[in-house]
Design an enzyme around this catalytic site. Structure first.
Site, mmCIF file in Angstrom:
data_model
loop_
_atom_site.group_PDB
_atom_site.id
_atom_site.type_symbol
_atom_site.label_atom_id
_atom_site.label_comp_id
_atom_site.label_asym_id
_atom_site.label_seq_id
_atom_site.Cartn_x
_atom_site.Cartn_y
_atom_site.Cartn_z
ATOM 1 N N LYS A 32 0.816 -1.209 0.000
ATOM 2 C CA LYS A 32 0.000 0.000 0.000
ATOM 3 C C LYS A 32 0.852 1.262 0.000
ATOM 4 O O LYS A 32 0.458 2.268 -0.581
ATOM 5 C CB LYS A 32 -0.958 -0.002 1.185
ATOM 6 C CG LYS A 32 -0.249 0.180 2.467
ATOM 7 C CD LYS A 32 -1.145 0.173 3.653
ATOM 8 C CE LYS A 32 -0.181 0.111 4.811
ATOM 9 N NZ LYS A 32 -0.579 0.661 6.014
ATOM 10 N N THR A 33 2.017 1.202 0.625
ATOM 11 C CA THR A 33 2.876 2.386 0.591
ATOM 12 C C THR A 33 3.337 2.657 -0.837
ATOM 13 O O THR A 33 3.408 3.794 -1.274
ATOM 14 C CB THR A 33 4.088 2.200 1.516
ATOM 15 O OG1 THR A 33 3.635 1.650 2.749
ATOM 16 C CG2 THR A 33 4.762 3.521 1.798
ATOM 17 N N ASP A 219 -3.377 7.280 5.376
ATOM 18 C CA ASP A 219 -2.861 5.928 5.555
ATOM 19 C C ASP A 219 -3.399 5.376 6.879
ATOM 20 O O ASP A 219 -3.784 6.141 7.748
ATOM 21 C CB ASP A 219 -1.327 6.001 5.590
ATOM 22 C CG ASP A 219 -0.691 4.646 5.394
ATOM 23 O OD1 ASP A 219 -1.431 3.687 5.111
ATOM 24 O OD2 ASP A 219 0.539 4.549 5.527
ATOM 25 N N GLU A 220 -3.390 4.069 7.041
ATOM 26 C CA GLU A 220 -3.856 3.439 8.285
ATOM 27 C C GLU A 220 -5.233 3.973 8.686
ATOM 28 O O GLU A 220 -5.488 4.283 9.846
ATOM 29 C CB GLU A 220 -2.871 3.693 9.437
ATOM 30 C CG GLU A 220 -1.431 3.320 9.160
ATOM 31 C CD GLU A 220 -1.169 1.835 9.194
ATOM 32 O OE1 GLU A 220 -2.150 1.055 9.250
ATOM 33 O OE2 GLU A 220 0.000 1.444 9.124
ATOM 34 N N GLN A 250 -6.678 -4.881 10.576
ATOM 35 C CA GLN A 250 -5.548 -4.394 11.368
ATOM 36 C C GLN A 250 -5.939 -3.234 12.264
ATOM 37 O O GLN A 250 -5.092 -2.456 12.691
ATOM 38 C CB GLN A 250 -4.406 -3.980 10.448
ATOM 39 C CG GLN A 250 -3.766 -5.147 9.747
ATOM 40 C CD GLN A 250 -2.523 -4.743 8.986
ATOM 41 O OE1 GLN A 250 -1.520 -4.377 9.561
ATOM 42 N NE2 GLN A 250 -2.606 -4.808 7.668
ATOM 43 N N ARG A 602 3.590 -9.702 10.267
ATOM 44 C CA ARG A 602 4.859 -8.969 10.240
ATOM 45 C C ARG A 602 5.953 -9.830 9.643
ATOM 46 O O ARG A 602 6.983 -9.345 9.201
ATOM 47 C CB ARG A 602 5.312 -8.553 11.660
ATOM 48 C CG ARG A 602 4.469 -7.543 12.402
ATOM 49 C CD ARG A 602 4.104 -6.373 11.580
ATOM 50 N NE ARG A 602 2.790 -6.599 10.985
ATOM 51 C CZ ARG A 602 2.324 -5.900 9.961
ATOM 52 N NH1 ARG A 602 3.051 -4.975 9.403
ATOM 53 N NH2 ARG A 602 1.129 -6.153 9.466
#
Length: 738
Positions: A32-33, A219-220, A250, A602
């Site tokens: 996504k980044t 973001d997030e 998340q 992760r």
DNA sequence: CTCCTTTGTCTTTTT
DNA sequence: GACAAAGGAG
């Protein structure tokens, strides 16, 4: 060939869809980044959007920094004009310009959690709140919740006017806000609240920023709360180019007011929203993804998605259950040692856990194995006493209005101004409606306090001198001056203990940060330094250059990735936490499960899950079962280390082996690696001999029968008065000679 | 006013 | 078990 060719179809769609509201549901590790940065590049290069018309909001400063860097590499020219920052720093930037419209001064200070607590204490005192009934933390939590939902003290009062249990909370909230304002301070939540208030009451300001930020990206997004949602939707209302990226699986910050509905209901708020799902994962092996997928499936409140990768299955997930928590730490250290011996790096390893308290055992174990490590979180650098003291001096010099800061340092180092004098000054300040510092400067106030008056006077003089100097010198020099003139460093040096040395080192660290700031900032100022310092999180200090294992909570690990991950303490009661298990809201467990999902995802190549049957928590021994989340992972994905055992006989033996002995062995093994600098009782030379009377913590008193040197440890046989003959390892038994 | 002892709380996570 | 806050002695 363009930079966009490296994207997959869904990613391309997300990048090219620039107009109108867009929701990108991006699974963990789905790039996504990459999408966000390419989208910025696309806007500038293909759509001719001016860089300063773009705003990108991230969760941490680190994420913001990374994004800036990556955009820079893609775009090059003009990328420093893009507003990439966190919610909090964006708000600070806006408020520094316009907060005078709300009756604050533009050089306000920002209160951290400790400051909030002290202020609330003050509130309690003034309102005669019984501290037996109400807790500062609790009230602050309620206030924070209200603020996150954008509920003002007045609104809060009328919402709860018939609820008598809330009556005190209402009063506290009101006075708390008043005190903040008279201290010219904002707490973290206020940064958002005040910005939204500013927008609501000042159309011109809102219009200005609306015009400025034609394209907004968040973001997030799953972790945004109601005020944050208000903030961005107000900004985006006119141009409607709002792109949010998030993963409902998340969402782990409900306790901080995050509203998962912001993401789940995005399409119903922005009815014309385009939705794109990114499900291809570029981070982990299929085994790891399968484990994560299977586990998260058990949640009811989610948008269905299934992560997949073309990386192949990879290795199985290792699962290890041990008897004692100490052994878990040893297991992790040994495993990391093996990993590095294969030619890999420490920095590729991360130990994740649910609570900060778990870091200690791991830390000790890694130390014994000489493994370099770094703990993220726990006591924040800026929360340390010495740092807070120095910063309080700086704040006082910068802005004498912050009563908390002044009161903190008026007697640090000790200069004979006790609580009695402080109370008197405060009283004078209150009756005359002036700040604490101004009261201390007031001759008439000093008349009331007798003997200490001269001491207060010299403190004030000290600050005044520093203020004058501040006009001419840099932040670094000011800090030097403070530590010098006050005798702060001298006192620590005189102490000459390990602790005081560490404190001095910390102060030096602060100086380094100040130098850093001095070089980086466009217009360095004391105020700017204090502001930057107020908004950094520990995670921001992770250095990708150095080679060390990272230890942190699962929360802190969000957004990061590591080739080799250890997930420790997977026990019911710890992860999921006891609080969530005993809660009557079943959604609390779902939040924990999401947290576990974050942890698993992760890992890039290898994942090790471990748990202990017995562990000390809060000073008492707990016996926990294996985490329910582990059971949700299909068995065939797990390698329990049991397979190699040939006969069932052997298998049985390793399970039924006396727990004490096996644990002792592990502890002994661990000591074999112990470098000299650690203080552990030497195994050679026991303080007792055969025939001596000794005491055991559990078995009571007894007589030593035999001592046998077992190579690495002594095996001691003791005849106890009450429980009879017991055999034990010396290092484990901790016998005391009588 | 300061130092020392006792007591209580924490532990779920943080910008 | 660790640490801070509160209370008591000097």
């Amino acid at each position: 060939m363009s930079i966009y060719d490296t994207l997959n179809d869904m990613q391309k769609e997300a990048v090219f869809h620039t107009e109108g509201p867009l929701l990108i549901l991006a699974g963990a590790g789905s790039g996504k980044t990459r999408v966000l940065t390419h989208r910025v590049a696309y806007l500038i290069e293909e759509k001719g959007v001016q860089p300063w018309n773009i705003m990108a909001i991230t969760f941490t400063n680190k994420a913001a920094g990374e994004m800036k860097e990556r955009v820079q590499n893609l775009v090059g020219f003009g990328s420093d004009q893009i507003w990439v920052s966190t919610f909090h720093s964006s708000c600070v930037r806006i408020l520094r310009r316009y907060i005078d419209r709300l009756g604050y001064e533009n050089h306000f200070t920002i209160y951290d959690t400790d400051d909030q607590k002290s202020l609330m204490k003050d509130v309690f005192k003034r309102l005669n709140v019984d501290t037996k009934v109400y807790k500062e933390r609790n009230i602050l939590a309620q206030i924070s919740k209200a603020k996150n939902d954008f509920i003002s003290p007045e609104q809060f009062a009328s919402d709860n006017q018939f609820d008598f249990t809330k009556k005190k909370v209402v009063e506290c909230y009101k006075l708390y806000q008043e005190l903040l304002k008279s201290n010219n301070a904002l707490d973290f939540d206020d940064l958002l609240v005040k910005t939204v208030e500013l927008f609501q009451n000042n159309q011109d300001v809102l219009d200005y920023y609306r015009e400025r930020f034609k394209y907004i990206m968040v973001d997030e997004y799953q972790d945004t709360n109601t005020v944050q949602f208000k903030f961005i939707s107000m900004l985006a209302e006119e141009h409607r180019n709002l792109c949010v990226v998030g993963d409902d699986d998340q969402s782990i910050y409900k306790f901080r007011g995050a509203n998962i509905k912001n993401i789940l209901n995005f399409e119903s708020v922005f009815t014309d929203a385009h939705v794109i799902k990114l499900e291809q994962n570029y981070r982990s092996t299929q085994s790891i993804l399968n484990a994560a997928n299977e586990m998260i499936k058990n949640n009811t409140e989610r948008k269905a998605k299934t992560l997949w990768t073309d990386r192949g299955d990879g290795e199985k997930i290792t699962f290890k259950m041990v008897d004692f928590a100490q052994q878990e730490a040893v297991y992790v250290a040994e495993s990391i040692k093996k990993y590095v011996e294969e030619g890999k790096n420490y920095k590729d390893c991360a130990c994740l856990y649910r609570t900060n308290a778990q870091s200690r055992l791991l830390e000790e174990s890694l130390m014994r194995y000489n493994i370099p490590y770094k703990i993220v979180g726990g006591v924040n650098f800026y929360q340390r006493k010495e740092i807070k003291d120095i910063l309080a001096y700086l704040k006082t010099v910068n802005n004498g209005v912050d009563d908390l800061a002044v009161r903190r340092i008026i007697n640090v180092p000790k200069r004979g101004i006790g609580s009695a004098s402080i109370d008197k000054i405060q009283e004078y300040a209150d009756t005359n409606g002036i700040s604490f510092y101004d009261a201390a400067r007031d001759e008439r106030c000093l008349e009331h306090i007798g003997r200490s008056a001269s001491k207060v006077k010299s403190f004030v003089d000290l600050i005044q001198v520093l203020r004058t100097k501040n006009e001419f010198i840099k932040v670094v020099e000011l800090i030097d001056e403070v530590t010098e003139v006050t005798g702060y460093i001298r006192e620590l040096e005189a102490d000459n203990t390990d602790e005081s040395k560490e404190r001095i080192a910390n102060i030096e660290e602060l100086l380094t940060k100040a130098v850093d700031y001095q070089m980086k900032a466009e217009e360095p100022s004391l105020n700017g330094f204090l502001e930057e310092v107020a908004l950094v999180a520990d995670i921001d200090s992770l250095d990708p250059e150095s080679d060390y294992v990272v230890l942190m909570t699962v929360h802190s690990s969000k957004g990061l990735e590591f080739p080799n991950v250890y997930l420790c303490g997977m026990e019911d009661g710890l992860f999921p936490s006891y609080m969530s298990i005993s809660s009557d809201d079943p959604l609390d467990i779902e939040e924990e499960r999401r947290l576990c999902y974050v942890a698993i995802t992760r890992a890039m190549d290898t994942l090790h899950i471990s748990c202990a049957k017995q562990r000390m928590v809060r000073g008492e021994t707990q016996y926990n079962k294996m985490s329910r989340f582990v059971k949700e992972i299909p068995m065939e994905l797990l390698d329990t280390g049991m397979k190699k055992a040939q006969s069932p006989e052997k298998e049985k033996r390793r399970i039924t082996r006396p727990t004490q002995a096996s644990s002792a062995r592990d502890i002994i093994n661990s000591k074999a690696f112990e470098p000299r600098q650690f203080k552990v009782t030497k195994l050679t030379g026991l303080e007792y001999a055969e025939g001596d009377r000794v005491k055991h913590i559990k078995f009571g008193e007894g007589t030593v029968v035999t001592i046998v040197n077992g190579g690495r440890d002594f095996e001691v046989t003791v005849n106890f008065d009450k429980v009879g003959v017991k055999k034990m390892f010396a290092s484990f038994a901790k016998l005391k000679k009588l």
